[in-house]
Motif scaffolding. Sequence first.
Motif, mmCIF file in Angstrom:
data_model
loop_
_atom_site.group_PDB
_atom_site.id
_atom_site.type_symbol
_atom_site.label_atom_id
_atom_site.label_comp_id
_atom_site.label_asym_id
_atom_site.label_seq_id
_atom_site.Cartn_x
_atom_site.Cartn_y
_atom_site.Cartn_z
ATOM 1 N N ALA B 130 0.743 -1.294 -0.116
ATOM 2 C CA ALA B 130 -0.087 0.151 0.027
ATOM 3 C C ALA B 130 0.746 1.213 -0.084
ATOM 4 O O ALA B 130 0.207 2.162 -0.070
ATOM 5 N N GLY B 131 2.272 1.177 0.171
ATOM 6 C CA GLY B 131 2.966 2.365 0.380
ATOM 7 C C GLY B 131 4.147 2.507 1.182
ATOM 8 O O GLY B 131 3.843 1.958 2.484
ATOM 9 N N ARG B 132 4.963 3.316 0.910
ATOM 10 C CA ARG B 132 6.026 3.460 1.867
ATOM 11 C C ARG B 132 5.329 4.402 2.912
ATOM 12 O O ARG B 132 5.967 4.708 4.139
ATOM 13 N N ASP B 133 4.495 5.234 2.709
ATOM 14 C CA ASP B 133 3.777 6.130 3.657
ATOM 15 C C ASP B 133 2.439 5.588 4.385
ATOM 16 O O ASP B 133 1.669 6.234 4.769
ATOM 17 N N VAL B 134 2.591 4.330 4.528
ATOM 18 C CA VAL B 134 1.822 3.693 5.631
ATOM 19 C C VAL B 134 2.590 3.673 6.924
ATOM 20 O O VAL B 134 3.716 3.453 7.301
ATOM 21 N N PHE B 135 1.655 4.072 7.969
ATOM 22 C CA PHE B 135 2.240 4.034 9.357
ATOM 23 C C PHE B 135 1.537 3.673 10.454
ATOM 24 O O PHE B 135 0.271 3.522 10.641
ATOM 25 N N VAL B 136 2.358 3.061 11.158
ATOM 26 C CA VAL B 136 1.714 2.190 12.532
ATOM 27 C C VAL B 136 1.679 3.257 13.582
ATOM 28 O O VAL B 136 2.647 3.953 13.994
ATOM 29 N N GLU B 137 0.573 3.583 14.095
ATOM 30 C CA GLU B 137 0.571 4.435 15.247
ATOM 31 C C GLU B 137 0.488 3.907 16.568
ATOM 32 O O GLU B 137 -0.310 3.279 16.912
ATOM 33 N N ALA B 138 1.795 4.116 17.195
ATOM 34 C CA ALA B 138 2.043 3.469 18.284
ATOM 35 C C ALA B 138 1.946 4.512 19.602
ATOM 36 O O ALA B 138 2.590 5.605 19.315
ATOM 37 N N ALA B 139 1.264 4.105 20.478
ATOM 38 C CA ALA B 139 1.079 5.015 21.621
ATOM 39 C C ALA B 139 1.448 4.550 23.076
ATOM 40 O O ALA B 139 1.627 3.106 23.049
ATOM 41 N N SER B 140 1.716 5.536 23.621
ATOM 42 C CA SER B 140 2.060 5.104 25.198
ATOM 43 C C SER B 140 1.965 6.333 25.979
ATOM 44 O O SER B 140 1.363 7.496 25.226
ATOM 45 N N VAL B 141 2.054 6.138 27.321
ATOM 46 C CA VAL B 141 1.849 7.415 28.209
ATOM 47 C C VAL B 141 2.776 8.310 27.773
ATOM 48 O O VAL B 141 2.281 9.688 28.046
ATOM 49 N N ARG B 142 3.848 8.295 27.099
ATOM 50 C CA ARG B 142 4.851 9.142 26.601
ATOM 51 C C ARG B 142 4.140 9.952 25.535
ATOM 52 O O ARG B 142 4.844 10.983 25.062
ATOM 53 N N GLY B 143 3.308 9.439 24.742
ATOM 54 C CA GLY B 143 2.962 10.128 23.527
ATOM 55 C C GLY B 143 2.617 9.318 22.369
ATOM 56 O O GLY B 143 2.779 7.825 22.609
ATOM 57 N N THR B 144 2.339 9.761 21.116
ATOM 58 C CA THR B 144 2.187 8.721 20.040
ATOM 59 C C THR B 144 3.278 8.942 19.216
ATOM 60 O O THR B 144 4.024 10.036 18.803
ATOM 61 N N ARG B 145 3.545 7.829 18.686
ATOM 62 C CA ARG B 145 4.639 7.789 17.240
ATOM 63 C C ARG B 145 4.172 6.937 16.104
ATOM 64 O O ARG B 145 3.832 6.256 16.205
ATOM 65 N N LEU B 146 4.716 7.684 15.129
ATOM 66 C CA LEU B 146 4.395 6.895 13.539
ATOM 67 C C LEU B 146 5.574 6.306 13.321
ATOM 68 O O LEU B 146 6.727 6.708 13.079
ATOM 69 N N ILE B 147 5.323 4.849 13.209
ATOM 70 C CA ILE B 147 6.343 4.042 12.784
ATOM 71 C C ILE B 147 6.097 3.714 11.208
ATOM 72 O O ILE B 147 4.963 3.079 10.929
ATOM 73 N N ALA B 148 7.141 4.087 10.409
ATOM 74 C CA ALA B 148 6.781 3.717 8.832
ATOM 75 C C ALA B 148 6.639 2.132 8.974
ATOM 76 O O ALA B 148 7.530 1.558 9.533
ATOM 77 N N ILE B 149 5.929 1.902 7.997
ATOM 78 C CA ILE B 149 5.725 0.312 7.845
ATOM 79 C C ILE B 149 7.048 -0.323 7.710
ATOM 80 O O ILE B 149 7.369 -1.449 7.969
#
Lengths: 162, 243
Positions: B130-149
């Motif tokens: 689906a593309g290099r711009d697919v992101f996994v939204e990983a969240a914690s109490v520290r905040g959210t980070r986007l991990i490229a697939i």
Amino acid sequence: MRVTFNANGRQVEADDVWEGESLLFLLRERLGLPGSKNACEQGECGSCTVYLDGAPVCSCLVAAGQVQGREVRTVEGLADAETGLDPVQQAFIDAGAVQCGFCTPGLLVQTHDLLAREPQPSDNDIREALSGNLCRCTGYEKIMDAVRLASARTCSTSEVSQ
Amino acid sequence: MEFLRPATWDEALAAKAENPSALPISGGTDVMVELNFDRHRPAALLDLNRISELTEWESGVYEGQEGEVIRLGAAVPYARITRELARQLPGLALAGNTVGSPQIRNRGSVGGNLGGASPAGDAHPALLAAGRDVFVEAASVRGTRLIAIDDFYVGVKRNSLEPDELIRAVRIPVADGPQQFSKIGTRNAMVIAVCAFGFALHPRSGTVGTGIGSAAPTPRRAVAAEEFLADELAERNLWATAG
Ligand SMILES: Cc1cc2nc3c(=O)[nH]c(=O)nc-3n(C[C@H](O)[C@H](O)[C@H](O)COP(=O)(O)OP(=O)(O)OC[C@H]3O[C@@H](n4cnc5c(N)ncnc54)[C@H](O)[C@@H]3O)c2cc1C
Ligand code: FES
Ligand code: FES
């Protein structure tokens, strides 16, 4: 832990449930609902199929604690106290689709769901819907007959009642 | 064993931060097999079923991604992806429709597939394609980070989540061209793929997406083939004319 939920329209409660146990174990061993069968415990055979909030699932793959406050309907909940067996159950008997019967409870729930979504399924629809239910006795032909029979009967009764 | 039952997303993140070794359980179609066979006895289970956001998807526009994007909640089951998102995410819908049986597809989720990070997971080839711009939204109490697939899979059944992180959603651009998925197994229903392949054409960027499953320690792209095909299509001016 304690788990409270609705099973076949009735509030049930179980105490001392082990945190890692399955809904299947809870139903069979703690709540006296042994209709759902345990044959593989790994989602492969479908004999443990129950409705969870209206969707058929393998109860061996649902953690007991996950059903807290939710609705479960097992094969025991298909028949109606007043009108008797569900048409799907009657059709399985009449078509000779039950041999040892171990796979039957799961097939009944899965077929019940299929006919609720698709009252007149094609053979392909039936095969697809039952692809997660294994039967080692019947060779599936009688099961196909049973589903077709249940479909035909349900459709003709609903025409009459209209 | 403990059974943690957070009622909200914030409670779930707090519980994961406090008990980093707690094992999240969503559809349970991987986790329960491990428990039933006593292959794994985690100190605690962290049930995600009560968190309704996880079973929702929405469409929107997000930074770093072109065009319309589907933000797919981690726990949306495959059956719903196939029913509700076949137009927007055809590759993933096709892949999801090959997972297990109807009962498995009523419970199993992309969040669970990503959490397990099995090289045989069927969502992965579709997500890579689906593309290099697919992101996994990983969240914690520290905040959210986007991990490229492409950075998500790091080894056999290993992903790049931190111990205190949970997957909230996956952000997937809506298809701008044809997508396909195909897998080879030993029979039709319920197979672990011997090999799986996801494919997508992206006319907007003039790129090709691929994903191969079950063939390496992690799901991976066929980079040379992607580039070759994109160049060929460009050279013959087929991107613009759509074939
Ligand atoms: C009979 C059968 C057939 C199957 N066939 C296939 C198949 O054809 N293709 C395929 O790809 N898979 C298949 N599977 C495996 C499984 O169904 C999939 O991997 C599914 O996507 C898992 O989703 P789940 O929600 O059930 O995950 P769970 O079992 O709940 O979790 C899986 C893993 O992900 C973690 N996790 C879950 N949610 C999150 C979250 N939000 N954040 C962080 N971690 C999380 C869990 O801790 C666990 O490690 C099959 C399984 C069975 C039992
Ligand atoms: S016992 Fe649940 S699928 Fe076989
Ligand atoms: S009737 Fe025996 S397994 Fe189906």
